[in-house]
Design an enzyme around this catalytic site. Structure first.
Site, PDB file in Angstrom:
ATOM      1  N   TYR A   1      42.314  42.202  51.496  1.00  0.00           N
ATOM      2  CA  TYR A   1      43.128  41.148  50.892  1.00  0.00           C
ATOM      3  C   TYR A   1      43.929  40.386  51.943  1.00  0.00           C
ATOM      4  CZ  TYR A   1      41.918  41.875  46.052  1.00  0.00           C
ATOM      5  OH  TYR A   1      41.229  41.914  44.877  1.00  0.00           O
TER       6      TYR A   1
ATOM      7  N   ARG B   1      41.708  37.869  53.493  1.00  0.00           N
ATOM      8  CA  ARG B   1      41.489  36.741  52.564  1.00  0.00           C
ATOM      9  C   ARG B   1      42.743  35.880  52.444  1.00  0.00           C
ATOM     10  NH1 ARG B   1      39.733  39.023  47.169  1.00  0.00           N
ATOM     11  NH2 ARG B   1      39.675  36.834  46.635  1.00  0.00           N
TER      12      ARG B   1
ATOM     13  N   GLN C   1      40.781  30.582  37.987  1.00  0.00           N
ATOM     14  CA  GLN C   1      40.667  32.023  38.253  1.00  0.00           C
ATOM     15  C   GLN C   1      40.939  32.285  39.725  1.00  0.00           C
ATOM     16  OE1 GLN C   1      36.904  33.659  36.114  1.00  0.00           O
ATOM     17  NE2 GLN C   1      36.544  31.476  36.364  1.00  0.00           N
ATOM     18  N   ASN C   2      41.093  31.219  40.500  1.00  0.00           N
ATOM     19  CA  ASN C   2      41.249  31.388  41.943  1.00  0.00           C
ATOM     20  C   ASN C   2      42.657  31.827  42.304  1.00  0.00           C
ATOM     21  OD1 ASN C   2      38.659  30.573  42.036  1.00  0.00           O
ATOM     22  ND2 ASN C   2      39.058  28.528  42.836  1.00  0.00           N
ATOM     23  N   VAL C   3      42.732  32.537  43.403  1.00  0.00           N
ATOM     24  CA  VAL C   3      44.011  33.105  43.831  1.00  0.00           C
ATOM     25  C   VAL C   3      44.437  32.507  45.176  1.00  0.00           C
ATOM     26  CG1 VAL C   3      43.627  35.275  42.582  1.00  0.00           C
ATOM     27  CG2 VAL C   3      42.806  35.073  44.935  1.00  0.00           C
ATOM     28  N   ASP C   4      43.730  31.435  45.612  1.00  0.00           N
ATOM     29  CA  ASP C   4      43.922  30.949  46.987  1.00  0.00           C
ATOM     30  C   ASP C   4      44.971  29.849  47.138  1.00  0.00           C
ATOM     31  OD1 ASP C   4      42.573  28.598  46.099  1.00  0.00           O
ATOM     32  OD2 ASP C   4      40.626  29.391  46.720  1.00  0.00           O
TER      33      ASP C   4
ATOM     34  N   HIS D   1      44.392  34.719  37.356  1.00  0.00           N
ATOM     35  CA  HIS D   1      44.223  35.975  38.105  1.00  0.00           C
ATOM     36  C   HIS D   1      45.242  36.135  39.231  1.00  0.00           C
ATOM     37  CE1 HIS D   1      39.729  36.049  36.654  1.00  0.00           C
ATOM     38  NE2 HIS D   1      40.586  36.392  35.708  1.00  0.00           N
TER      39      HIS D   1
ATOM     40  N   GLY E   1      32.283  25.876  39.367  1.00  0.00           N
ATOM     41  CA  GLY E   1      32.210  26.878  40.433  1.00  0.00           C
ATOM     42  C   GLY E   1      32.590  28.276  40.006  1.00  0.00           C
ATOM     43  N   THR E   2      32.197  28.641  38.797  1.00  0.00           N
ATOM     44  CA  THR E   2      32.437  30.022  38.362  1.00  0.00           C
ATOM     45  C   THR E   2      31.142  30.610  37.823  1.00  0.00           C
ATOM     46  OG1 THR E   2      33.623  31.494  36.833  1.00  0.00           O
ATOM     47  CG2 THR E   2      33.317  29.219  36.101  1.00  0.00           C
TER      48      THR E   2
HETATM   49  C1  BJW Z   1      29.536  26.684  43.658  1.00  0.00           C
HETATM   50  C2  BJW Z   1      29.579  26.289  44.976  1.00  0.00           C
HETATM   51  C3  BJW Z   1      29.867  24.964  45.210  1.00  0.00           C
HETATM   52  C4  BJW Z   1      29.135  28.361  44.986  1.00  0.00           C
HETATM   53  N1  BJW Z   1      30.077  24.143  44.184  1.00  0.00           N
HETATM   54  N2  BJW Z   1      29.742  25.858  42.651  1.00  0.00           N
HETATM   55  C5  BJW Z   1      34.525  41.467  27.474  1.00  0.00           C
HETATM   56  C6  BJW Z   1      33.225  41.812  27.722  1.00  0.00           C
HETATM   57  C7  BJW Z   1      32.892  42.581  28.836  1.00  0.00           C
HETATM   58  C8  BJW Z   1      33.866  43.041  29.717  1.00  0.00           C
HETATM   59  C9  BJW Z   1      35.169  42.699  29.464  1.00  0.00           C
HETATM   60  C10 BJW Z   1      35.484  41.920  28.358  1.00  0.00           C
HETATM   61  N3  BJW Z   1      36.821  41.727  28.371  1.00  0.00           N
HETATM   62  C11 BJW Z   1      37.344  42.344  29.462  1.00  0.00           C
HETATM   63  C12 BJW Z   1      36.354  42.947  30.145  1.00  0.00           C
HETATM   64  C13 BJW Z   1      36.504  43.730  31.414  1.00  0.00           C
HETATM   65  C14 BJW Z   1      36.630  42.861  32.654  1.00  0.00           C
HETATM   66  C15 BJW Z   1      35.383  41.996  32.781  1.00  0.00           C
HETATM   67  O1  BJW Z   1      35.361  40.824  32.488  1.00  0.00           O
HETATM   68  N4  BJW Z   1      34.314  42.567  33.306  1.00  0.00           N
HETATM   69  C16 BJW Z   1      33.075  41.827  33.512  1.00  0.00           C
HETATM   70  C17 BJW Z   1      32.712  41.845  34.989  1.00  0.00           C
HETATM   71  C18 BJW Z   1      32.009  42.419  32.658  1.00  0.00           C
HETATM   72  N5  BJW Z   1      37.819  42.039  32.606  1.00  0.00           N
HETATM   73  C19 BJW Z   1      39.009  42.530  32.970  1.00  0.00           C
HETATM   74  O2  BJW Z   1      39.143  43.695  33.315  1.00  0.00           O
HETATM   75  C20 BJW Z   1      40.201  41.605  32.894  1.00  0.00           C
HETATM   76  N6  BJW Z   1      41.284  42.225  32.246  1.00  0.00           N
HETATM   77  C21 BJW Z   1      41.311  42.387  30.927  1.00  0.00           C
HETATM   78  O3  BJW Z   1      40.430  41.978  30.207  1.00  0.00           O
HETATM   79  O4  BJW Z   1      42.442  43.046  30.470  1.00  0.00           O
HETATM   80  C22 BJW Z   1      42.417  43.515  29.131  1.00  0.00           C
HETATM   81  C23 BJW Z   1      41.738  44.858  29.162  1.00  0.00           C
HETATM   82  C24 BJW Z   1      42.301  45.866  29.892  1.00  0.00           C
HETATM   83  C25 BJW Z   1      41.704  47.125  29.889  1.00  0.00           C
HETATM   84  C26 BJW Z   1      40.516  47.320  29.192  1.00  0.00           C
HETATM   85  C27 BJW Z   1      39.925  46.259  28.498  1.00  0.00           C
HETATM   86  C28 BJW Z   1      40.561  45.005  28.465  1.00  0.00           C
HETATM   87  C29 BJW Z   1      40.708  41.305  34.290  1.00  0.00           C
HETATM   88  C30 BJW Z   1      39.770  40.487  35.078  1.00  0.00           C
HETATM   89  C31 BJW Z   1      40.364  40.251  36.475  1.00  0.00           C
HETATM   90  C32 BJW Z   1      39.356  39.642  37.429  1.00  0.00           C
HETATM   91  N7  BJW Z   1      39.897  39.698  38.729  1.00  0.00           N
HETATM   92  C33 BJW Z   1      39.128  39.174  39.843  1.00  0.00           C
HETATM   93  C34 BJW Z   1      39.809  39.584  41.173  1.00  0.00           C
HETATM   94  C35 BJW Z   1      41.052  38.736  41.426  1.00  0.00           C
HETATM   95  C36 BJW Z   1      41.610  38.985  42.781  1.00  0.00           C
HETATM   96  C37 BJW Z   1      40.636  38.643  43.866  1.00  0.00           C
HETATM   97  O5  BJW Z   1      40.255  37.454  44.040  1.00  0.00           O
HETATM   98  O6  BJW Z   1      40.228  39.561  44.587  1.00  0.00           O
HETATM   99  O7  BJW Z   1      39.030  37.747  39.744  1.00  0.00           O
HETATM  100  S1  BJW Z   1      37.406  39.687  39.824  1.00  0.00           S
HETATM  101  C38 BJW Z   1      36.764  38.160  40.428  1.00  0.00           C
HETATM  102  O8  BJW Z   1      35.930  37.543  39.438  1.00  0.00           O
HETATM  103  C39 BJW Z   1      37.977  37.255  40.632  1.00  0.00           C
HETATM  104  C40 BJW Z   1      37.459  35.940  40.136  1.00  0.00           C
HETATM  105  O9  BJW Z   1      38.539  35.115  39.730  1.00  0.00           O
HETATM  106  C41 BJW Z   1      36.573  36.338  38.988  1.00  0.00           C
HETATM  107  C42 BJW Z   1      35.532  35.327  38.631  1.00  0.00           C
HETATM  108  O10 BJW Z   1      34.687  35.088  39.717  1.00  0.00           O
HETATM  109  P1  BJW Z   1      34.285  33.590  40.021  1.00  0.00           P
HETATM  110  O11 BJW Z   1      35.491  32.823  40.341  1.00  0.00           O
HETATM  111  O12 BJW Z   1      33.443  33.085  38.918  1.00  0.00           O
HETATM  112  O13 BJW Z   1      33.464  33.731  41.383  1.00  0.00           O
HETATM  113  P2  BJW Z   1      31.958  34.148  41.637  1.00  0.00           P
HETATM  114  O14 BJW Z   1      31.820  34.472  43.073  1.00  0.00           O
HETATM  115  O15 BJW Z   1      31.508  35.148  40.660  1.00  0.00           O
HETATM  116  O16 BJW Z   1      31.116  32.825  41.319  1.00  0.00           O
HETATM  117  C43 BJW Z   1      31.134  31.691  42.163  1.00  0.00           C
HETATM  118  C44 BJW Z   1      30.317  30.616  41.521  1.00  0.00           C
HETATM  119  O17 BJW Z   1      30.423  29.434  42.301  1.00  0.00           O
HETATM  120  C45 BJW Z   1      28.816  30.931  41.427  1.00  0.00           C
HETATM  121  O18 BJW Z   1      28.362  30.610  40.119  1.00  0.00           O
HETATM  122  C46 BJW Z   1      28.173  30.002  42.453  1.00  0.00           C
HETATM  123  O19 BJW Z   1      26.882  29.552  42.051  1.00  0.00           O
HETATM  124  C47 BJW Z   1      29.149  28.859  42.444  1.00  0.00           C
HETATM  125  N8  BJW Z   1      29.210  28.054  43.662  1.00  0.00           N
HETATM  126  N9  BJW Z   1      29.266  27.407  45.782  1.00  0.00           N
HETATM  127  C48 BJW Z   1      29.983  24.647  42.935  1.00  0.00           C
HETATM  128  N10 BJW Z   1      29.891  24.483  46.502  1.00  0.00           N
END
Ligand code: BJW
Length: 249
Positions: free
Chosen positions: A66, A69, A104-107, A122, A190-191
């Site tokens: 972290y 990052r 969702q970004n933290v930057d 996030h 971009g998600t």
């Molecule tokens: C471009 C590009 C360019 C590239 N131009 N595009 C319902 C169903 C199933 C599971 C769950 C559910 N509800 C909750 C859950 C559990 C879990 C979850 O979702 N799990 C799934 C993985 C299945 N969720 C949680 O735990 C959340 N909490 C919660 O629900 O609390 C209540 C609860 C508690 C206890 C039990 C049950 C419920 C919390 C989620 C927190 C996510 N945190 C993170 C880390 C943050 C800190 C850090 O940055 O390190 O957030 S995980 C990570 O994923 C980060 C991101 O914000 C998040 C999303 O990722 P993102 O931003 O989409 O990035 P990428 O890399 O995945 O995608 C990039 C995209 O860009 C790609 O599509 C590329 O193609 C594209 N791209 N270049 C345009 N130039």
């Protein structure tokens, strides 16, 4: 790629606009996405590091990841995608409409590009907190001297972000849900749209009869009405120009 003009026309007519962003929006600023091989760090998949369990098991490794990052985010600059989103806000709000950026970004790059009406689902990587007391601190632009770094109340510093299994900030999530329920257009930029509850906002916008539009280099599972495939830093400035004949600064 679908045509840009129908999306531009929907934006021109919209009284309420929501933009949901993810890590892809910052890729053109040189920051790594979360998923895929590009996001791996020292052979580790980020999804295995962004959990309270990982921090408990190896606070040194998780803190160092972290901190790297954090320093990369501080050194990065907003790109044309961030700037186009800020310009979109100015256009919509200037015409008397409602606008919310839900990131969702933290930057912190959206704020630095000039976005104002926004929520961070996030958390923020530039702020850390004592893992025992929760007291927040904003470290300077140098690496921590130790991993994990000592917190102000005898615990360890952890980033003020939301890990898997942790609750999202309620105020941010509620504001997002309210904005989505009354929006006419939602841009999903971009998600990978796989992390909930953020990913669920897309379905909520569709249920509210909003025009839903994905901007991404590839199609994701998000069920949207339009896809504009390409780098956000190219697609979004074109879209905003087409909609408002405005040049994002
Ligand atoms: C471009 C590009 C360019 C590239 N131009 N595009 C319902 C169903 C199933 C599971 C769950 C559910 N509800 C909750 C859950 C559990 C879990 C979850 O979702 N799990 C799934 C993985 C299945 N969720 C949680 O735990 C959340 N909490 C919660 O629900 O609390 C209540 C609860 C508690 C206890 C039990 C049950 C419920 C919390 C989620 C927190 C996510 N945190 C993170 C880390 C943050 C800190 C850090 O940055 O390190 O957030 S995980 C990570 O994923 C980060 C991101 O914000 C998040 C999303 O990722 P993102 O931003 O989409 O990035 P990428 O890399 O995945 O995608 C990039 C995209 O860009 C790609 O599509 C590329 O193609 C594209 N791209 N270049 C345009 N130039």
């Amino acid at each position: 790629m679908d045509g840009i003009e129908p999306v531009a026309a929907a934006l021109r007519r919209a009284r309420g606009v929501v933009v949901l962003t993810g890590a892809g929006v910052s890729v053109e600023s040189g920051l790594r996405p979360f998923r895929g091989r590009d996001g791996w760090w020292k052979g580790r998949d980020p999804t295995t590091l962004a959990t309270p369990e990982a921090f408990e098991a190896d606070p040194s490794l998780v803190s160092e990841w972290y901190d790297a990052r954090r320093l990369a985010a501080l050194a990065a600059a907003p790109n044309p995608a961030h700037e186009a989103i800020a310009e979109l806000e100015r256009q919509v709000v200037g015409a008397g409409g409602r606008f919310l950026l839900v990131t969702q970004n933290v930057d912190g790059l959206h704020q630095r590009a000039g976005s104002v009406r926004m929520v961070e689902l996030h958390g923020n990587l530039t702020v850390w907190r004592d893992h025992r007391s929760g007291q927040r601190v904003t470290p300077g632009p140098a690496p921590f001297e130790a991993y994990p770094a000592p917190g102000p109340d005898g615990g360890w510093l952890r980033p003020d972000v939301v890990w898997f299994g942790e609750f999202l900030p309620q105020a941010a999530l509620s504001a997002a849900a309210v904005a989505v329920a009354s929006c006419d257009v939602m841009l999903v930029v971009g998600t990978s749209a796989v992390v909930f509850p953020a990913a669920g906002l897309v379905g909520q916008a569709a249920a509210a009869a909003a025009v839903t539009v994905e901007v991404n280099v590839e199609a994701t599972p998000a069920a949207v009405g339009h896809r504009l495939i390409g780098p956000a830093g190219e697609v979004l400035p074109r879209l905003v120009r087409e909609a408002f004949k405005a040049d994002p600064r």
